[in-house]
Design an enzyme around this catalytic site. Structure first.
Site, PDB file in Angstrom:
ATOM      1  N   ARG A   1       0.893  -1.137  -0.285  1.00 36.57           N
ATOM      2  CA  ARG A   1       0.051  -0.067  -0.125  1.00 36.57           C
ATOM      3  C   ARG A   1       0.984   1.160   0.079  1.00 36.57           C
ATOM      4  O   ARG A   1       0.402   2.406  -0.490  1.00 36.57           O
ATOM      5  CB  ARG A   1      -0.795   0.052   1.216  1.00 36.57           C
ATOM      6  CG  ARG A   1      -1.990  -1.030   1.124  1.00 36.57           C
ATOM      7  CD  ARG A   1      -2.934  -0.834   2.197  1.00 36.57           C
ATOM      8  NE  ARG A   1      -4.055  -2.081   2.384  1.00 36.57           N
ATOM      9  CZ  ARG A   1      -5.133  -1.910   1.662  1.00 36.57           C
ATOM     10  NH1 ARG A   1      -5.329  -1.092   0.815  1.00 36.57           N
ATOM     11  NH2 ARG A   1      -5.725  -2.900   1.900  1.00 36.57           N
TER      12      ARG A   1
ATOM     13  N   HIS B   1      -8.494 -10.475   1.133  1.00 32.19           N
ATOM     14  CA  HIS B   1      -8.138 -11.337   0.015  1.00 32.19           C
ATOM     15  C   HIS B   1      -9.140 -11.234  -1.087  1.00 32.19           C
ATOM     16  O   HIS B   1      -8.769 -11.338  -2.323  1.00 32.19           O
ATOM     17  CB  HIS B   1      -8.325 -12.869   0.527  1.00 32.19           C
ATOM     18  CG  HIS B   1      -6.956 -13.125   1.361  1.00 32.19           C
ATOM     19  ND1 HIS B   1      -6.855 -14.513   2.124  1.00 32.19           N
ATOM     20  CD2 HIS B   1      -5.916 -12.531   1.694  1.00 32.19           C
ATOM     21  CE1 HIS B   1      -5.776 -14.412   2.721  1.00 32.19           C
ATOM     22  NE2 HIS B   1      -5.297 -13.327   2.600  1.00 32.19           N
TER      23      HIS B   1
ATOM     24  N   LYS C   1      -4.155 -18.449   3.155  1.00 30.41           N
ATOM     25  CA  LYS C   1      -5.264 -18.883   3.755  1.00 30.41           C
ATOM     26  C   LYS C   1      -5.622 -17.887   4.911  1.00 30.41           C
ATOM     27  O   LYS C   1      -4.750 -17.081   5.493  1.00 30.41           O
ATOM     28  CB  LYS C   1      -5.200 -20.238   4.278  1.00 30.41           C
ATOM     29  CG  LYS C   1      -4.265 -20.339   5.499  1.00 30.41           C
ATOM     30  CD  LYS C   1      -3.654 -21.582   5.534  1.00 30.41           C
ATOM     31  CE  LYS C   1      -2.315 -21.563   4.621  1.00 30.41           C
ATOM     32  NZ  LYS C   1      -1.210 -20.508   5.051  1.00 30.41           N
TER      33      LYS C   1
END
Length: 331
Positions: free
Chosen positions: A37, A79, A97
């Site tokens: 970012r 995600h 995950k």
């Protein structure tokens, strides 16, 4: 595809660093770009690993046509946005995950991958681990008979302060999505999606689960007893009991270095990881599986099938419904 598979890394946190360190050690992998970012974070990460291009935004990485596959290593609450951007831009994706925040988001990602004909895989490294694959094959071959019970736990002692990511509802915090995904995925690797879910939890004042216990059941009569925690370190063991024996993973069940087969009327047998496969903590197995699939022109991995990831997310959703955890991003 060229001899080397060209990787982009999206995010610069701890798991991104661990995965990138393993990637740069693979002769057929090339890390060509990283995005964060902030440009400063991306440049620092690029300098650390000798990566030629650093982007201060996700979109630039997603649009980079010199990338064969993007590894999405953001917290799971991001995600859907990060992986979705990459898929819509034509990139293949390996996504950490828990796959997403919930099953709806996971279904959206799978839909995007199939719409655009792109490869997508959840980074469930356990499923790619050679010793876990051997255990699964032995169970399927009937080494312990019909599976009756699965037990697995994953707990960290902490303590984690209230402002930690694991305590932050906005980031999908709590034990379940970070740690509980492993026991659930292990049980479903062997038994598939359960027919019924019962769960109880202790919640924090922020509204995330500090520890959760879940009891999953299947129409076959099999039951899984699973536990996760961010307030107490557990043995991180797993056991699979069948009608004619049992398999125990004494520690670190999601990346084991050994397991023990107990069969009725026989001496226990220990199966150890092949030293040639590298240390138990390596993420290289999942990277190799992604690269194998890409070279074969596959859009998903048979080791970590998308339908399996969707099924795990549905179970995690069901557990959260039972324990009363809902994240702000879900409305």
């Amino acid at each position: 595809m060229a001899d080397s598979v060209r990787w982009g890394i999206l995010a610069t946190g701890g798991i991104a660093a661990t995965f990138t360190a393993d990637l740069v050690d693979l002769p057929d992998a090339e890390v060509v770009a990283v995005a964060s970012r902030t440009e400063a974070s991306a440049k620092a990460f690029a300098e650390r690993f000798g990566i030629p291009r650093a982007y201060g935004d996700w979109a630039s990485l997603a649009m980079d046509e010199d990338i064969d596959v993007v590894y999405v290593a953001t917290p799971h609450a991001s995600h859907r946005a990060a992986a979705g951007l990459c898929l819509e831009s034509g990139r293949n994706v390996l996504c950490e995950k828990a796959f997403t925040l919930n099953a709806r988001e996971a279904e959206e990602l799978v839909g995007l991958a199939r719409e655009h004909g792109r490869f997508l895989m959840e980074a469930m490294w356990t499923y790619c681990n050679p010793l876990v694959r051997r255990l699964k094959a032995m169970v399927e071959d009937g080494a312990i008979g019909e599976v009756r019970t699965v037990q697995a736990d994953f707990g960290l002692s902490g303590p984690f302060p209230p402002d930690h990511r694991l305590r932050d509802p906005r980031q999908g915090g709590g034990a379940l999505l970070d740690l509980g995904v492993y026991p659930v995925s292990f049980a479903q690797l062997l038994l598939g999606e359960p027919s019924d879910v019962v769960a109880r939890a202790v919640l924090s004042k922020e509204g995330v689960d500090l520890q959760t216990g879940a009891l999953l059941s299947w129409e076959s009569g099999a039951i899984a007893s699973l536990h996760c925690s961010i307030v107490g370190g557990t043995p991180v063991r797993a056991s699979v009991t069948g009608s004619r024996g049992r398999i125990d993973i004494p520690d670190g069940f999601f990346h084991p270095d050994r397991f023990v087969l107990h069969r009725d009327g026989r001496e226990p047998e220990e199966f150890a990881a092949d030293p040639a496969h590298g240390p138990r903590t390596t993420l290289k197995h999942e990277a190799r599986e992604v690269m194998r699939a890409l070279r074969a022109g596959e859009t998903e991995s048979p080791l970590v099938p998308l339908d399996g990831s969707l099924a795990v997310m549905r179970t995690l959703d069901a557990i959260r419904e039972r324990i009363g955890v809902r994240y702000p991003a879900e409305g």
